[in-house]
Motif scaffolding. Structure first.
Motif, PDB file in Angstrom:
ATOM      1  N   LEU A 110      -1.964   5.305  16.459  1.00 33.05           N
ATOM      2  CA  LEU A 110      -3.396   5.027  16.354  1.00 33.05           C
ATOM      3  C   LEU A 110      -4.038   6.005  15.391  1.00 33.05           C
ATOM      4  CD1 LEU A 110      -3.848   4.595  20.177  1.00 33.05           C
ATOM      5  CD2 LEU A 110      -3.766   2.770  18.503  1.00 33.05           C
ATOM      6  N   PRO A 111      -5.055   5.529  14.714  1.00 35.46           N
ATOM      7  CA  PRO A 111      -5.720   6.429  13.757  1.00 35.46           C
ATOM      8  C   PRO A 111      -6.194   7.744  14.389  1.00 35.46           C
ATOM      9  CG  PRO A 111      -6.483   4.191  13.484  1.00 35.46           C
ATOM     10  CD  PRO A 111      -5.599   4.204  14.699  1.00 35.46           C
ATOM     11  N   ALA A 156      -3.850   2.742   7.137  1.00 36.21           N
ATOM     12  CA  ALA A 156      -4.225   1.347   7.337  1.00 36.21           C
ATOM     13  C   ALA A 156      -5.500   1.299   8.161  1.00 36.21           C
ATOM     14  CB  ALA A 156      -3.094   0.610   8.053  1.00 36.21           C
ATOM     15  N   VAL A 157      -6.429   0.528   7.706  1.00 33.57           N
ATOM     16  CA  VAL A 157      -7.696   0.419   8.420  1.00 33.57           C
ATOM     17  C   VAL A 157      -8.027  -1.055   8.601  1.00 33.57           C
ATOM     18  CG1 VAL A 157      -8.670   2.644   7.791  1.00 33.57           C
ATOM     19  CG2 VAL A 157      -8.911   0.712   6.245  1.00 33.57           C
ATOM     20  N   ALA A 158      -8.850  -1.357   9.581  1.00 30.82           N
ATOM     21  CA  ALA A 158      -9.215  -2.739   9.832  1.00 30.82           C
ATOM     22  C   ALA A 158     -10.562  -2.806  10.517  1.00 30.82           C
ATOM     23  CB  ALA A 158      -8.152  -3.407  10.709  1.00 30.82           C
ATOM     24  N   ALA A 207       0.836  -1.201   0.000  1.00 30.21           N
ATOM     25  CA  ALA A 207       0.000   0.000   0.000  1.00 30.21           C
ATOM     26  C   ALA A 207       0.872   1.252   0.000  1.00 30.21           C
ATOM     27  CB  ALA A 207      -0.894  -0.013   1.222  1.00 30.21           C
ATOM     28  N   PRO A 208       0.483   2.243  -0.768  1.00 31.61           N
ATOM     29  CA  PRO A 208       1.258   3.488  -0.756  1.00 31.61           C
ATOM     30  C   PRO A 208       1.245   4.120   0.633  1.00 31.61           C
ATOM     31  CG  PRO A 208      -0.353   3.466  -2.534  1.00 31.61           C
ATOM     32  CD  PRO A 208      -0.651   2.301  -1.645  1.00 31.61           C
TER      33      PRO A 208
END
Ligand SMILES: [Zn+2]
Length: 160
Positions: free
Chosen positions: A155-156, A80-82, A74-75
Motif C-alpha cells: 500500500l502507498p 502507482a496511483v489511482a 511505467a519505470p
C-alpha cells in the motif's frame, strides 16, 4: 544620407533628408530646416513611436503532444496511483487488513523467505505462516518448484 521625421512647433510632421546627423544639427541651428506647411524654422526631430507588434494576430497554439498509442511500461521508480471509487477504497482497506493480519500472525523471516518457504514446502519444518522478502528471481524459482505464496499487498502508506 539620413532621413529624419521632423515636427515643427505647431506639430506639423514632415520628413527630410540630410547628409548625416551633423548636417541636420548644423542646418537646424541656422534655421535652414523649415516646416513645409507653416514655414517655421522651429523644428525638432519627432519622437518616433516604436512600431508595436500587432496585438490582434493570435499566437499559434502550442502543439499538443500526442500520447503514444501504446504507453511504455511505467519505470520502477514511479509510484502507482489511482483515483478509487468507494468500493475500491473498501477493497484497499481489506488488503490493508489482510496485510496487517499476515504481518501480525506470520513469522517474519526477512530475506530467508525462499529458504524457509522451501523447508515448509518439503516438510523439513512445521507448516506455518511466514513472510519475508524474495527477489523476482527467487520468487520465480519458488513458483517453478510449485511453492505457493503470494505477494503481500503493498500500500502507498507503506512507503512513508
Ligand atoms: Zn509647421
Amino acid at each position: 544620407m539620413i532621413r529624419y521625421t521632423l515636427a515643427c512647433e505647431r506639430q506639423h510632421s514632415f520628413e527630410s533628408w540630410f547628409q548625416n546627423s551633423a548636417a541636420y544639427d548644423k542646418q537646424a541651428k541656422r534655421g535652414l530646416v523649415t516646416c513645409p506647411v507653416c514655414n517655421s524654422s522651429k523644428v525638432e526631430k519627432a519622437i518616433m513611436a516604436p512600431r508595436l507588434a500587432r496585438a490582434d494576430v493570435p499566437e499559434p497554439p502550442p502543439p499538443v503532444p500526442t500520447p503514444p498509442a501504446a504507453a511504455p511500461p511505467a519505470p520502477q521508480a514511479k509510484t502507482a496511483v489511482a483515483i478509487m471509487s468507494s468500493q475500491e477504497r473498501e477493497l484497499r482497506q481489506k488488503l490493508k487488513e489482510l496485510r496487517d493480519h499476515v504481518t501480525k500472525n506470520a513469522n517474519y523471516v526477512g530475506p530467508k523467505f525462499p529458504e524457509e518457504a522451501r523447508k515448509i514446502h518439503y516438510g523439513e519444518t512445521e507448516h506455518r505462516s511466514i513472510y519475508g522478502e524474495a527477489s523476482p528471481d527467487e520468487a520465480k524459482a519458488l513458483h517453478e518448484e510449485g511453492i505457493e505464496f503470494h505477494p503481500l499487498p503493498i500500500l502507498p502508506d507503506d512507503q512513508n
